[in-house]
Motif scaffolding. Structure first.
Motif, PDB file in Angstrom:
ATOM      1  N   PHE A  13       0.656  -1.223  -0.124  1.00 33.81           N
ATOM      2  CA  PHE A  13       0.110  -0.107   0.050  1.00 33.81           C
ATOM      3  C   PHE A  13       0.858   1.285   0.112  1.00 33.81           C
ATOM      4  O   PHE A  13       0.706   2.186  -0.966  1.00 33.81           O
ATOM      5  CB  PHE A  13      -0.779  -0.049   1.289  1.00 33.81           C
ATOM      6  N   PRO A  14       1.877   1.297   0.913  1.00 34.94           N
ATOM      7  CA  PRO A  14       2.675   2.601   0.794  1.00 34.94           C
ATOM      8  C   PRO A  14       3.365   2.787  -0.362  1.00 34.94           C
ATOM      9  O   PRO A  14       3.513   3.895  -1.151  1.00 34.94           O
ATOM     10  CB  PRO A  14       3.550   2.631   2.177  1.00 34.94           C
ATOM     11  N   ILE A  15       3.972   1.539  -0.949  1.00 37.43           N
ATOM     12  CA  ILE A  15       4.950   1.895  -2.105  1.00 37.43           C
ATOM     13  C   ILE A  15       4.166   2.137  -3.014  1.00 37.43           C
ATOM     14  O   ILE A  15       4.415   2.926  -4.110  1.00 37.43           O
ATOM     15  CB  ILE A  15       5.868   0.303  -2.048  1.00 37.43           C
ATOM     16  N   ALA A  22       2.396   5.775  -7.388  1.00 37.11           N
ATOM     17  CA  ALA A  22       1.274   6.695  -8.089  1.00 37.11           C
ATOM     18  C   ALA A  22       1.483   7.868  -8.025  1.00 37.11           C
ATOM     19  O   ALA A  22       1.278   8.702  -8.867  1.00 37.11           O
ATOM     20  CB  ALA A  22      -0.079   6.006  -7.641  1.00 37.11           C
ATOM     21  N   VAL A  23       1.738   8.462  -6.661  1.00 37.07           N
ATOM     22  CA  VAL A  23       1.946   9.985  -6.638  1.00 37.07           C
ATOM     23  C   VAL A  23       2.910  10.421  -7.414  1.00 37.07           C
ATOM     24  O   VAL A  23       2.956  11.567  -7.994  1.00 37.07           O
ATOM     25  CB  VAL A  23       1.983  10.190  -5.280  1.00 37.07           C
ATOM     26  N   TYR A  24       4.039   9.754  -7.390  1.00 34.69           N
ATOM     27  CA  TYR A  24       5.224  10.208  -7.917  1.00 34.69           C
ATOM     28  C   TYR A  24       5.003  10.261  -9.371  1.00 34.69           C
ATOM     29  O   TYR A  24       5.067  11.458 -10.118  1.00 34.69           O
ATOM     30  CB  TYR A  24       6.560   9.416  -7.719  1.00 34.69           C
ATOM     31  N   LEU A  25       4.465   9.252  -9.969  1.00 36.36           N
ATOM     32  CA  LEU A  25       4.236   9.167 -11.504  1.00 36.36           C
ATOM     33  C   LEU A  25       3.313  10.111 -12.072  1.00 36.36           C
ATOM     34  O   LEU A  25       3.343  10.750 -13.109  1.00 36.36           O
ATOM     35  CB  LEU A  25       3.739   7.745 -11.818  1.00 36.36           C
ATOM     36  N   ILE A  41      -2.364  -2.258  -7.602  1.00 34.81           N
ATOM     37  CA  ILE A  41      -2.537  -0.963  -6.553  1.00 34.81           C
ATOM     38  C   ILE A  41      -2.120   0.278  -7.244  1.00 34.81           C
ATOM     39  O   ILE A  41      -2.777   1.457  -7.238  1.00 34.81           O
ATOM     40  CB  ILE A  41      -1.762  -1.088  -5.287  1.00 34.81           C
ATOM     41  N   ILE A  42      -0.706   0.319  -8.185  1.00 35.44           N
ATOM     42  CA  ILE A  42      -0.530   1.588  -8.641  1.00 35.44           C
ATOM     43  C   ILE A  42      -1.446   2.066  -9.763  1.00 35.44           C
ATOM     44  O   ILE A  42      -1.729   3.225  -9.878  1.00 35.44           O
ATOM     45  CB  ILE A  42       0.957   1.350  -9.346  1.00 35.44           C
ATOM     46  N   GLY A  91      -6.774  -5.734  -4.921  1.00 37.96           N
ATOM     47  CA  GLY A  91      -5.454  -6.177  -5.040  1.00 37.96           C
ATOM     48  C   GLY A  91      -5.235  -7.394  -3.712  1.00 37.96           C
ATOM     49  O   GLY A  91      -4.407  -8.361  -4.132  1.00 37.96           O
ATOM     50  N   MET A  92      -5.527  -6.933  -2.767  1.00 38.59           N
ATOM     51  CA  MET A  92      -5.480  -7.908  -1.441  1.00 38.59           C
ATOM     52  C   MET A  92      -6.147  -9.088  -2.039  1.00 38.59           C
ATOM     53  O   MET A  92      -5.893 -10.180  -1.468  1.00 38.59           O
ATOM     54  CB  MET A  92      -5.851  -7.225  -0.219  1.00 38.59           C
TER      55      MET A  92
END
Lengths: 424, 462
Positions: free
Chosen positions: A221-223, A228-231, A293-294, A342-343
């Protein structure tokens, strides 16, 4: 001249019309039948699993008068007493006319070999019962269980079934005396794996699944959100970000077993992590679920209208503040929906976990992320391979539990989507 | 000191650092309301202090995790008598393995070499010391770097920019994980495959017609040399995937067409989620279903017609796999069919075409690239699918075109070769990685083509 020509065209059209309409109906029917086929298949799948599995929630138990003979017990060493003899004695007392070694052995086979462990636990918990006689419900053998549930037929020749005529006679007598009953199968929910179907449970597998999923969730989740935020918010459009994007899209379609090979070669062989551990399983599943997730998180970030970003920047927020204070909270429901989906995928995944040794036969319930463990789908796979008839219903029951988890996770995702979805 | 306790202490220290940094920022901001002299909001000073408290010890920890074991083993080997130190590389490896087993307590008591035993005890002692040292070093680093930042806090310090810089760097690092994963996959299968191809020639693998990877222990036993021809395995894979696609493409495509062109919105609202359930069912459930219900059914109905059907027939696995990939075909086709502009439909209706004629002559040709992309993605799914074939298809590698016989697939072979004991010097284990490489390449090519086709198509109508 013109009127004639138009008429002939109309004639030609109407001549073919019936055929064309018939074709239209057929085509439509074909489309409908495609959907009906899929729906029927789902129904068949669920019905057959349910029909096979519901009986596993009941287990045959036998009522025995156990006399806790004082002579059998050594006070300092309670765990080594001969508990099997207690069961045998009480069976003998019920059927005094059974003599002969082989007959006695056949008789004792009716009670599960796990019965002695039940008595052992009782004695260790309360030493006061030594010397008394108690009526206790003990698990019956899986063949008896199958017989009472009707999976072993009386009509089959004696040599072709696992219970002989004598044993069936004893069973009938026990049933008539009210000593043999089907009760709710608590063992199935409280025990770990076992070679004996009547003693096998899913608790170890469920605990392993939870530990594995916990590791997966904590990492992915954090990664995933960070990527996603970065991209979506920071990344400049250049070759590097293109490469990252192509990679993520490709990873989403790489066969899951290849991730298992990665886990085996890198996590186990290079890093020397423990085999069969939920930690390694969680790492592999993290890599597998990250693309899901991404992609979901990016879609969710994209759906936040730019006006909110601009308003935040306009009142003097830094880019990071605009994201953490305004955009992320608005995008969070979508991200969580993606994460839950995803989970759910990770929970049902089997193949990569086979590669990292989570298929071992493990009786103990794991207590941490480094204990050897197995997970629910792998447990299903292991049981499906077992020859005993009683494991078929337990496999189906385990599938019902797994599907229950999946359905509730998806229901939560749908609920989140309904509740927080905003149309801007 | 166990890592979890260490982590807990570190977290406590970090929250302490946060509060201290924030307090110092407040005290520096002066008496006027609104802390106007500060460059950033006070929380950022706290956060910066906390980050500096956590990050350096974590770096120390990462280094320790990476190198401690090899350093300790090297030190333990130094402690061995000189006679044991002058061994060839292979023997040294064996010795190290023995040592590791001893340390982990795996070896039965009888074959313990007293010298090795001693070294192992030494190793365990050193490991304990190194763990304590790690804890001390981490805590000292934490306190030191924290107090360094704490004392440098000034009102004009650009705390927010610092924090944001650190966060942004971590975002970049997170985004590289996708690339690292790909590299990891490629390297891990490639290395073992290269080792395999050193023992078995590439041409034997790619063009060999016989597959029997089980090698006997001794050279004089029957079947002593395994044969690693991948053709039968590949043929089996393509046959089962072919059957699956033969089921999934018509059903998936037709249901997508029906849902997007004919169905009322109420039917759509019901049917689409039900179709999606098919995609959500775990593959192990399909596998169980195939083995328990479908395969016996096919065998029995085959017997009715006098056919000899294997109980692990390719047909059963293929059919169930086909059902599994229906949603991939249908949801992708649904997308592309919906993307076809309404004007094209209206044009066709205006010329007097019926709905089915419009669909077959206008919509499907227009959507064809997208549909092909979806089918390719479904094909790569089918080729890489594992659990259904492991549970419902066979192990024996028959080179046959008869779908009623048992065939094996790439994924089945990988699972059977790698579950259980593995020896990473025997071709029997290494061939699984070669198969993995093959699988990765084939699916990668399919995916790349599919993604390219779909993207090209989307651009055409947008």
């Amino acid at each position: 001249m013109q009127a004639e020509k138009r008429e002939t065209t109309m004639d030609r059209v109407s001549k073919g019309l019936a055929r064309r309409y018939r074709r239209e109906r057929w085509f439509r029917l074909f489309g409908l039948s495609a959907i009906v086929t899929s729906v029927c298949f789902i129904a068949l799948l669920f019905v057959s699993i349910g029909a096979n599995g519901w009986s596993a929630f009941q287990q045959t138990e036998v009522l025995l008068d156990i006399h806790f003979d004082k002579e059998q017990f050594d006070v300092d060493n309670l765990s080594t007493a001969n508990y099997g003899a207690l069961v045998k004695n009480s069976m003998q007392a019920l059927f005094p006319d059974v003599t002969g070694r082989s007959d006695k052995r056949e008789l004792n086979k009716l009670v599960s070999s796990g019965a002695s462990y039940v008595l052992q636990k009782m004695v260790i918990k309360d030493t006061g019962i030594i010397g008394s006689t108690k009526k206790i419900w003990l698990p019956a053998d899986d063949e008896v269980d199958m017989f009472l549930k009707g999976y072993i037929s009386r009509d089959v020749a004696e040599s072709a079934r696992r219970l002989n005529d004598k044993q069936i006679g004893w069973i009938d007598q026990l049933v008539a005396e009210g000593r043999l009953e089907k009760k709710f199968n608590t063992i199935f929910f409280t025990a770990g794996d076992s070679r004996e179907p009547e003693l096998a449970g899913i608790r170890g597998a469920v605990a392993g699944s939870l530990f594995t999923l916990a590791v997966t969730l904590l990492l992915s989740f954090p990664i995933g959100v960070a990527t996603a935020v970065y991209l979506e918010e920071f990344a400049p459009r250049n070759r590097w970000t293109d490469l990252v994007e192509v990679n993520i899209n490709n990873l989403a379609a790489v066969p899951s077993i290849v991730f298992g090979l990665l886990g085996l070669a890198v996590f186990l062989n290079v890093f020397g992590m423990p085999r069969s551990a939920p930690l390694v399983g969680g790492l592999v599943l993290t890599l597998m679920t990250l693309p899901t997730i991404i992609i979901a998180s990016r879609a969710s970030l994209k759906s936040v209208p730019p006006s909110i970003r601009e308003a935040a920047l306009g009142v003097g927020a830094s880019k990071m503040q605009a994201i953490t204070h305004h955009i992320l909270p608005l995008a969070m429901p979508g991200m969580m929906t993606g994460t839950i989906i995803g989970m759910a995928q990770a929970l049902g995944e089997t193949a990569p976990l086979l590669m990292i040794g989570m298929v071992a036969f493990i009786v103990d319930v794991p207590h941490g992320v480094t204990d050897p463990a197995t997970v629910l789908p792998v447990q299903i796979y292991l049981w499906a391979d077992s020859p005993e008839r009683a494991f078929v219903e337990r496999t189906s029951a385990a599938i019902m539990v797994l599907l229950g988890f999946l359905i509730s996770m998806n229901a939560i995702a749908v609920f989140l989507r309904r509740k927080f979805e905003r149309r801007w | 000191m166990s890592p979890s306790i260490l982590l807990l202490i570190l977290l406590t220290l970090a929250s302490f650092a946060y509060m201290q940094g924030k307090r110092r920022a407040f005290s520096l901001s002066g008496p006027e309301v609104g802390s106007s002299r500060l460059h950033s909001r006070p929380g950022y000073y706290g956060m910066l202090t906390a980050l500096w408290c956590v990050l350096p010890p974590l770096i120390v920890f990462a280094f320790w995790m990476a190198f401690s074991d090899s350093i300790l083993i090297a030190m333990a080997m130094k402690a061995l008598p000189t006679s044991l130190q002058e061994l060839s590389a292979d023997q040294t490896n064996l010795l190290v393995n023995n040592l590791r087993n001893l340390i982990a307590g795996h070896v039965a008591a009888r074959d313990i070499d007293p010298i090795l035993q001693q070294v192992a005890e030494q190793y365990i002692g050193m490991e304990r010391i190194s763990q304590i040292a790690l804890g001390v070093v981490m805590l000292v680093t934490a306190v030191f770097s924290m107090s360094y930042v704490y004392r440098r806090i000034r009102p004009e310090m650009r705390a927010r920019n610092h924090v944001e810089r650190i966060v942004q760097i971590s975002l970049v690092l997170c985004s590289t994980i996708a690339i690292l994963t790909t590299i990891g996959i490629v390297l891990s299968v490639l290395f073992e495959s290269i080792r395999f191809f050193q023992q078995v020639p590439l041409t034997d693998f790619l063009f060999g017609l016989k597959w029997s990877p089980q090698m006997a222990m001794r050279a004089d036993q029957a079947g002593s040399s395994g044969s690693f021809g991948a053709i039968p395995v590949l043929a089996g894979t393509f046959m089962i995937s072919g059957i699956a696609l033969a089921v999934a493409v018509p059903i998936g495509l037709m249901s997508a067409i029906y849902l997007s062109e004919y169905a009322s919105s109420r039917v759509r609202a019901w049917a689409k989620p039900i179709m999606e359930i098919l995609a959500g069912v775990p593959t192990v459930v399909y596998g169980f279903f195939a083995a328990l219900v479908v395969a016996p059914f096919i065998r029995d109905s085959g017997e009715l017609f006098g056919l000899n059907v294997s109980s692990e027939s390719a047909l059963a696995a293929g059919l169930v796999m086909g059902v599994m990939i229906i949603p991939f075909v249908s949801s992708l086709s649904d997308d592309v069919i919906n993307a076809v502009p309404q004007a094209m439909r209206d044009g066709s209706y205006g010329l007097g075409a019926t709905k089915s004629e419009t669909i077959l002559r206008v919509i499907v040709p227009a959507a064809l690239p997208g549909i092909v992309g979806g089918v390719l993605l479904a094909a790569s799914r089918a080729i890489g699918e594992t659990m259904i074939v492991v549970m419902a298809a066979g192990l024996s590698a028959n080179l046959t075109a008869n779908p009623l016989q048992a065939v094996t697939t790439v994924t089945v072979q990988i699972v059977t070769l790698l579950v259980g004991d593995q020896e990473f010097d025997s071709p029997k284990t290494l061939v699984a990685f070669a198969l993995g490489l093959l699988l990765f390449i084939v699916t990668l090519i399919l995916n790349v083509i599919a993604l390219y086709v779909v993207r090209r198509y989307r651009e055409e109508y947008e």
